[in-house]
Write a protein that holds these residues in place. Sequence first.
Motif, short mmCIF file in Angstrom:
data_model
loop_
_atom_site.label_atom_id
_atom_site.label_comp_id
_atom_site.label_asym_id
_atom_site.label_seq_id
_atom_site.Cartn_x
_atom_site.Cartn_y
_atom_site.Cartn_z
N VAL A 23 16.21 35.87 -8.59
CA VAL A 23 16.19 36.98 -8.33
C VAL A 23 15.54 35.14 -6.98
CG1 VAL A 23 13.29 37.14 -7.75
CG2 VAL A 23 13.99 37.66 -9.82
N ALA A 24 15.93 34.40 -7.19
CA ALA A 24 15.86 33.53 -5.58
C ALA A 24 17.11 33.64 -5.52
CB ALA A 24 15.55 31.82 -6.31
N LEU A 25 18.19 33.92 -5.58
CA LEU A 25 19.45 34.44 -4.85
C LEU A 25 19.99 35.59 -4.33
CD1 LEU A 25 21.88 32.50 -4.55
CD2 LEU A 25 23.31 34.05 -6.65
N PHE A 26 19.03 36.20 -4.98
CA PHE A 26 18.75 37.65 -4.69
C PHE A 26 17.64 37.66 -3.26
CE2 PHE A 26 17.40 42.36 -3.46
CZ PHE A 26 18.31 42.75 -3.46
N THR A 27 16.93 36.79 -3.37
CA THR A 27 15.63 36.87 -1.85
C THR A 27 16.37 35.57 -1.04
OG1 THR A 27 13.89 37.02 -3.95
CG2 THR A 27 13.76 36.23 -1.26
N LEU A 28 17.38 34.91 -1.40
CA LEU A 28 18.07 34.67 -0.13
C LEU A 28 18.89 35.19 0.43
CD1 LEU A 28 18.85 30.45 -2.00
CD2 LEU A 28 17.32 31.08 -0.20
N GLY A 29 19.49 36.17 -0.23
CA GLY A 29 20.68 37.32 0.11
C GLY A 29 19.67 37.95 1.50
N ILE A 30 17.92 38.47 0.80
CA ILE A 30 17.45 38.84 1.95
C ILE A 30 17.25 38.81 3.24
CG2 ILE A 30 15.08 40.58 1.73
CD1 ILE A 30 17.73 42.02 0.26
N MET A 31 16.88 37.08 2.53
CA MET A 31 15.51 36.49 4.08
C MET A 31 17.47 36.53 4.90
SD MET A 31 14.17 33.87 2.09
CE MET A 31 14.48 32.28 3.51
N GLY A 32 18.62 35.97 4.45
CA GLY A 32 19.37 36.07 5.04
C GLY A 32 19.77 37.31 5.98
N LEU A 33 19.28 38.57 5.54
CA LEU A 33 19.60 40.25 6.39
C LEU A 33 18.64 39.95 7.71
CD1 LEU A 33 21.03 42.42 3.48
CD2 LEU A 33 22.58 41.44 5.67
N SER A 34 17.49 39.71 7.14
CA SER A 34 15.94 39.23 7.75
C SER A 34 16.82 39.03 8.67
CB SER A 34 14.67 39.22 6.92
OG SER A 34 14.61 37.68 6.65
N ARG A 35 17.02 37.23 8.62
CA ARG A 35 17.41 36.32 9.98
C ARG A 35 18.60 37.32 10.97
NH1 ARG A 35 17.57 30.35 8.03
NH2 ARG A 35 15.44 30.07 7.52
N GLN A 36 19.43 37.95 10.16
CA GLN A 36 20.28 37.96 11.21
C GLN A 36 19.82 39.31 12.20
OE1 GLN A 36 21.76 41.97 10.47
NE2 GLN A 36 23.52 41.86 12.25
N GLU A 37 19.48 40.56 11.52
CA GLU A 37 18.30 41.75 12.08
C GLU A 37 17.22 41.17 13.21
OE1 GLU A 37 16.38 44.51 9.99
OE2 GLU A 37 17.55 44.93 8.68
N ARG A 38 16.45 39.54 13.58
CA ARG A 38 16.06 38.75 13.76
C ARG A 38 17.09 38.01 15.28
NH1 ARG A 38 13.34 34.30 11.84
NH2 ARG A 38 12.79 35.55 9.92
N ALA A 39 17.55 37.60 14.59
CA ALA A 39 18.82 37.55 15.90
C ALA A 39 19.38 38.26 16.84
CB ALA A 39 19.73 36.85 15.15
N SER A 40 19.85 39.31 15.99
CA SER A 40 20.65 40.55 16.69
C SER A 40 19.40 41.03 17.97
CB SER A 40 21.15 41.68 15.76
OG SER A 40 20.14 42.48 15.53
N ALA A 41 17.77 41.15 17.12
CA ALA A 41 16.93 41.75 18.57
C ALA A 41 16.45 41.09 19.39
CB ALA A 41 15.75 41.40 17.28
#
Length: 73
Positions: free
Chosen positions: A23-41
């Motif tokens: 679960v922690a590993l999957f959460t890190l993956g979700i956080m990485g994708l949200s950082r990408q969205e935030r950076a592209s915005a």
Amino acid sequence: MKIDWQALGSVFGVSLVVTVALVALFTLGIMGLSRQERASAQGGTAAFAVTGAYACFAACAAAVGYGIYLIVA
């Protein structure tokens, strides 16, 4: 009927640790994708975050595949 409580506790402990880690590993993956969205915005790129997110998702898929292999084999 005799229950081996030590073996039952061992299986429970390992299952708990692996579940929390997955679960922690999957959460890190979700956080990485949200950082990408935030950076592209904001007009930037977050290539390292996306690479890390995909690595986390690949590790999750590998762990699930290994678990299925252990059950079926």
